[in-house]
Design a protein around this motif. Sequence first.
Motif, short mmCIF file in Angstrom:
data_model
loop_
_atom_site.label_atom_id
_atom_site.label_comp_id
_atom_site.label_asym_id
_atom_site.label_seq_id
_atom_site.Cartn_x
_atom_site.Cartn_y
_atom_site.Cartn_z
N THR A 30 -61.55 86.07 96.53
CA THR A 30 -61.34 84.74 97.11
C THR A 30 -62.59 84.14 97.73
N ASN A 83 -59.98 71.42 94.44
CA ASN A 83 -60.25 72.60 95.26
C ASN A 83 -60.41 73.90 94.48
N ASP A 84 -59.83 73.97 93.27
CA ASP A 84 -59.79 75.24 92.54
C ASP A 84 -60.11 75.01 91.07
N LYS A 100 -64.39 80.60 96.61
CA LYS A 100 -64.53 79.44 97.49
C LYS A 100 -65.95 78.87 97.42
#
Length: 313
Positions: A131, A150-151, A135
């Motif tokens: 993770t 965001n992803d 990020k």
Amino acid sequence: MSNKPCISIIIPVHNEEENVLELYEKLYSTLSLIEKTYEIIFIDDGSTDNTFEKIESIKDCKVKVVRFQRNYGKAAALSCGFKKSKGDIVITLDGDLQDDPKEIPRFINELKKYDMVSGWKSKRQDPISKTLPSKFFNWLTRFISGVKINDFNCGYKAYNNYVVKNINIYGELHRYIPALAHWKGYTVGEIEVEHHPRIHGESKYGVERLLKGLLDLITVTFLMMYKKRPLHMFGGIGFLLGFTGVFISVYLVFLWITGVEIGNRPLFMLGILLTVIGAQFVSLGLIGELITNSRNNDDYIIKYDSYELENGR
């Protein structure tokens, strides 16, 4: 009547024998509630377990399976699935049961506003070793590409058919499909999706994906900015270095004319070096222009294709 489905579900799988049947059951439960025809395309990316046999045991004419000769990677599997898909809506998800098929109706509804919609695993059920780097890459990709999602790396995505037919992915570029779609001029949306922890099998991604991710980001940046004009990048650098080298050389020639010895000066070697490197960069740009105008060929071999069997080939 046409046999063309409305929805194509593409699922790349590699050694997921414990997951594929349960995933199919969940997909069937969700898709049977949607008043749209569909097809489910499994791309077996060179599995060495019984994944292919498990998929073959599914008695459903809507389930298709393509089997690669060996493991070519997720980008090759998606690329193949994109080409095989017939639906007006194309949805991709992973075969590890971490993506919940119940999200499909939400994706379809959101596609009314965007050309493609990416999932966002806001509450990701993965260790920090996955993770935290994710990020960082998401922030960096968002900054470079200008796509405000965001992803980027979430495998759960939905597309209108014309998007997947016009995106060329290879290597590891599947991570940056939203950026590539944005570069093509398509609108990109995002929805939060539920993310489940992996129960069966092992993750196929290790530490090496960090370096690959960084290199892929450089590739995507280059493709977005200079794919159709590589000479603008390499030629610009080449002319800058070349003109600097020529300027130094002219300056040294002026000194030589006035009687100053220049043969043993480091500046003399620097001028020649910059001129030669500048010429090489311009040549590299011209070669890039030739490659850009050449045809890209698929770099995978299909071992089994139910589409071909269905058509009697």
